[in-house]
Design an enzyme around this catalytic site. Structure first.
Site: not given
Ligand SMILES: Nc1nc2c(ncn2[C@@H]2O[C@H](COP(=O)(O)OP(=O)(O)OP(=O)(O)O)[C@@H](O)[C@H]2O)c(=O)[nH]1
Ligand SMILES: [Mg+2]
Lengths: 300, 636
Positions: B31, B33, B36, B166, B168, B473, B475, B542
């Site tokens: 997924g 960047v 999470g 996320k 939350d 040179g 040719s 070439s």
């Molecule tokens: N509030 C909240 N923050 C989250 C949650 N999951 C991850 N994070 C935060 O999101 C940020 C990125 O999390 P990573 O786990 O490093 O994300 P990743 O998908 O592995 O990132 P890449 O590998 O670099 O693509 C961090 O600061 C985590 O603490 C979640 O469920 N809730």
């Protein structure tokens, strides 16, 4: 039709990797550290080529501080299995009297292990070296490819690892470069023990608990293996029932108190323990990311 | 490792027996960047009690130092193990982690979300059964989410957890969740018809719906992530396909034993089964299945074995033993999907090494038919493939190889492309189908062959390949040499860059890709001329080593003589006979070699000509001397 178990699959994958190296690399070597992982790797090498013998030698980088039992075991095993055994010692280090007691773990490991390994690989011009490392050992290992490339200076560049899809390995290297190959990458510590048990693989007796003389040095119990240990330290020795979870240089290998005398006991103890296998190694504790740094510098 | 299983303490042998027969699931997280992924894996490991005390201690201290969660634990640090990753708070390369529950064992690959590291994500995905596709509930489906779902489906993953993470941060809003799920289903319809998608709302950080269902999402009636992972069916579909085993190594301990070692890629095999060795198609019967612990009655896909046959048929590394009733096809031309993995774009027409199974061959990769837009899944025009781009192309191999389509068998249809100069892995390919079956093509064998043609002219064929900067040179020297050869009664012909570009290569410009094609055509013409018995002088800038190598490979041994006309750029630019350097410097000509397009000097040319201290006539004499020495001026 019988399904393959987890161990069957791991074994098959490892045999495939080992054969691939033998088929494609010009001058491979198997680094043999005498530990349990090496024992498994050696066993797999025998299986990979049966009824032929493995078409490469074994090499042990001897820091001169290994447990005496390891050295006896090494020599006997190599002979029994009919391997060519190369033993390399960094003679410069020996001449300068480098050792863990006098120079500390960092310098000792650097000179007698890291440098010695580079010397040996350069001396014999090996283009591929098998190692028994596993991805579950440490967090930078978890990132490493099965075929891991090293520059002519033996450096690992974690940002330039080759893609490694499926089980298709690109073994090609440029002049002077080499590749470290880890056939046990996907094995866990538990897999190793289970396989040792299933295949009845002989391991160094130090893995089993027995009464041994130990002293406390820098917070860990280490075994008194010879009289190079400073006298004042040696004089504090007490006998305890201990065993070792990993084997290395005796002054750098922490003993665990245990009564586990059989493989089942060991596995049981491992499954119930709350600390990792590397905890007993004096070398890692220095700093986070220290393993990655060591690897970049050429540590296996 | 603290598995909650009473058997460990009461009956370890029974526990081990049970543990060994647990099934294995390989999955990845993928997924965009920061969605999470690493946090989720860290959480899973933590909740599955796979973290030792010493590891937990260093996690706590690391979290305070470099974590993204203030004083709280940053679970991502359990998997982001490289220093650069911890510094930047992102994942760069795949981490493989292992854990087990009472029901199953797991190997999880945590892959990077960053687009730049897509190739590392593909590495992790290539061996997975299930993909957890993470989505940040606040952001919804992003381009990178689509790219990753496309790549996982391309590589054959059919089970996807759509992890809406996320939650939350959006108060566990069901509405937001439903919208994202709908959005994804609309996209997935285009992706593959047989995808099985399980959406789960979660918070990796708070541990919601990870190992068990949580109250926060009482409106959700599906499984927790762990429930799903523990129960999703896994089966090895390779078992029910026809037998295939790429031969890795011929096992010959002594004259009485000849076995073929390899890992079975598909199907099952028993002594007495009829097999064919491909590509030769020779048949035999399996005699024994040898392993170090005794012969087997049967072996199945996934096992590494050694097979002996009843007959002494020709079979070596790279060949494939296949079921005689249901053999694989053989071809030297394929259509394939390619994922490009190198910073240097694909050069259509260039020859790369292709490795599939245990076989490595040379493959010319043609210009892509089209690229695929990962956002819309539409075909888009593409002249080349850049890093992380996906396209469909055709390849021509220098020899026919056995294969199955990738969708039938990963091992028999998945390949990597290797750059022959850098040895880097630059592409990942999936065979779709063969453009023609090799059995239908026959090289037209001629009664009057090349040696007869050369003999008739009383000479030995050769290709003198002049390479060097514009105005160096080439040719002039070729011309002087041709005069000397002509005077000796030799039959010669000169192919000159400028002249050929007026005719045969009129359609080509000066981009890197066109330059490669230019040289490919000229090299083939030179090859035909030497087949005709001529001494051919080729005078082309070439600039690329690999194309000159390609030309060299086309010719018979010893017939290719690389003449490096080594005039320094400053000298060539001073001479500027055609006034081209001036124009290039003024920006009027683009892609001019030496100015804004590279020249790769030969590493080991047969001859290096210094034009600063030698006249063209002297240079021609040097080359003639070399030809004499090599016996190239003797009769045919
Ligand atoms: N509030 C909240 N923050 C989250 C949650 N999951 C991850 N994070 C935060 O999101 C940020 C990125 O999390 P990573 O786990 O490093 O994300 P990743 O998908 O592995 O990132 P890449 O590998 O670099 O693509 C961090 O600061 C985590 O603490 C979640 O469920 N809730
Ligand atoms: Mg991550």
């Amino acid at each position: 039709m019988k399904n393959l178990t987890h161990l069957d699959r791991l074994e098959a994958e490892s045999l495939h990797i080992i054969r691939e190296v033998a088929a494609e690399c010009e001058n491979p070597v198997m680094l043999y550290s005498v530990g349990k992982d090496s024992a498994v790797m050696l066993h797999l090498a025998m299986k990979a080529f049966y009824p032929s013998r493995p078409p490469f030698p074994l090499m042990h980088v001897d820091t001169t501080w290994k447990f005496r039992e390891m050295i006896e075991f090494r020599d006997r095993k190599a002979k029994e299995l009919g391997f060519d055994l190369l033993v390399h010692v960094n003679e410069d280090g020996v001449r300068d009297g480098v050792g863990p007691f006098s120079h500390g773990s960092a310098v000792h490991t650097d000179v007698m292990k890291t440098l010695a390994l580079k010397q040996a690989l350069d001396k014999y011009k090996f283009d591929a070296a098998f190692g028994g490392a596993r991805r579950d050992e440490e967090k930078s290992r978890a990132k490493e490819r099965i075929f891991s490339f090293r520059s002519a200076e033996h450096r690992w560049d974690p940002k330039r690892q080759r893609p490694e899809p499926w089980n298709v390995y690109n073994t090609r290297i440029n002049q002077g470069e080499s590749v470290r190959v880890f056939p046990l990458s996907n094995w866990t510590e538990l897999d190793i023990w289970q396989y040792i048990r299933r295949e009845n693989i002989e391991i160094v007796p130090l893995y089993f608990a027995a009464p041994r003389p130990v002293v406390n040095w820098n917070g860990v119990d280490i075994m008194v293996d010879d009289d190079r240990m400073p006298e004042e330290l040696r004089s504090t020795a007490v006998t305890k029932s201990v065993r070792f979870r990993t084997l290395g240089c005796y002054p750098l290998t922490g003993a665990v108190e245990s009564t586990a005398a059989t493989l089942e006991d060991i596995i049981q103890e491992m499954l119930l323990t709350t600390t990792s296998e590397r905890q007993g190694r004096v070398i890692d504790a220095d700093q986070s990311g220290s393993m990655e740094k060591k690897k970049q510098e050429g540590y296996f | 490792m603290r598995l909650n299983d009473d058997l460990i303490e009461s009956d370890i042998a029974a526990y081990l027996e049970k543990h060994e027969h647990k099934s294995l699931l390989r999955f990845i997280t993928c997924g965009s960047v920061d969605d999470g992924k690493s946090t989720l894996i860290g959480r899973l490991l933590y909740d599955a009690k796979m973290i030792f005390e010493d590891q937990l201690a260093s996690l706590e201290s690391d979290s305070k130092k470099v974590g993204t969660q203030g004083e709280n634990i940053d679970f991502a640090l359990l998997v982001d193990g490289l220093t650069a990753e911890r510094e930047q708070g992102i994942t760069i390369d795949v981490a493989y982690r292992f854990f087990a529950t009472e029901k199953r064992k797991f190997i999880v690959a945590d892959t990077p979300g960053h687009e730049q590291y897509t190739r590392n994500m593909a590495t992790g995905a290539s061996t997975a059964d299930v993909a957890i596709l993470m989505v940040d509930a606040r952001k919804g489906i992003l381009t990178q989410t689509r790219r990753h779902s496309f790549i996982t489906s391309l590589l054959g993953i059919r089970k996807v957890v759509l992890a809406i993470n996320k939650m939350d941060l959006i108060n566990y809003s069901q509405q937001a969740y439903d919208d994202i799920v709908d959005d994804f289903y609309a996209f997935a319809d285009e992706l593959a018809t047989d995808l099985e998608i399980q959406p789960i709302p979660m918070s990796a950080l708070e541990g919601v719906n990870i190992t068990s269902k949580s109250n926060e999402t009482d409106w959700y009636d599906g499984p927790s992530l762990m429930d799903y992972l523990e129960t999703v069916p896994v089966g090895d579909r390779r078992l029910n396909t026809p037998f295939r085993m790429p031969v890795q190594w011929v096992n010959r301990p002594n004259l009485d034993f000849r076995g073929f070692s390899g890992q079975i890629a598909a199907g099952t095999i028993q002594p007495g089964d009829r097999v064919k060795s491909m590509p030769s198609g020779k048949q035999s019967t399996v005699q024994r299945i040898v392993t170090a612990t005794g012969d087997l009655e049967q072996a199945i896909a996934g096992q590494s074995v050694t097979i002996t046959l009843d007959d002494e048929i020709d079979c070596s590394r790279g060949d494939v033993l296949v079921s005689a009733e249901d053999p694989s096809e053989v071809s030297d031309q394929f259509q394939a999907r390619l994922l490009w993995m190198s910073e240097t774009p694909l050069l259509p027409g260039r020859r790369y090494l292709l490795k599939m199974g245990a076989k490595t061959v040379t493959a010319t990769v043609n210009a892509p038919k089209y690229g695929i837009d990962v956002n819309t899944l539409n075909d888009v025009p593409a002249k080349t493939l850049e890093l992380n781009q996906i396209g469909v192309t055709t390849l021509s191999l220098d020899q026919a190889i056995p294969y199955d389509p990738y969708d039938v068998n990963r091992e028999m249809g998945g390949f990597i492309l290797i750059d022959r100069m850098t040895n880097d892995t630059v592409g990942l390919g999936l065979v779709d189908f063969a453009l023609r079956r090799a059995s239908n093509i026959h090289w037209q064998a001629m009664d009057v062959d090349r040696s007869a043609l050369a003999e008739q002219k009383g000479q030995k064929p050769a290709v003198l390949w002049f390479t060097g900067l514009s105005g160096s040179g080439k040719s002039t020297i070729a011309n002087a040499l041709q005069k000397l050869l002509f005077a000796q009664g030799k039959h010669t012909f000169t192919l000159d860059g400028d002249n050929v570009r007026h005719g045969l290569n009129r359609d080509l410009g000066f981009t890197d890709a066109d330059r490669v094609e230019n040289i490919r055509r000229v090299a083939n013409v030179a090859r035909l001329m030497s087949d005709a018995g001529l001494i051919t002088l080729v005078s082309f800038i070439s600039p690329f080593r690999s194309e000159r190598q390609m030309a060299r490979n086309l010719m018979a041994d010893g017939e290719f003589i690389e003449v490096y006309v080594d005039t320094p750029l400053s000298v060539a630019e001073d001479r500027d006979v055609k006034g081209l350097y001036k124009k290039a410097r003024a920006g009027e000509i683009k892609n001019f070699t030496g100015i804004d397009s590279p020249y790769e000097p030969p590493r080991a040319p047969e001859l290096r000509i210094d034009t600063v201290n030698n006249s063209p006539e002297e240079a021609a004499e040097v080359i003639l001397g070399f030809m004499r020495e090599k016996g190239l001026l003797n009769g045919g």
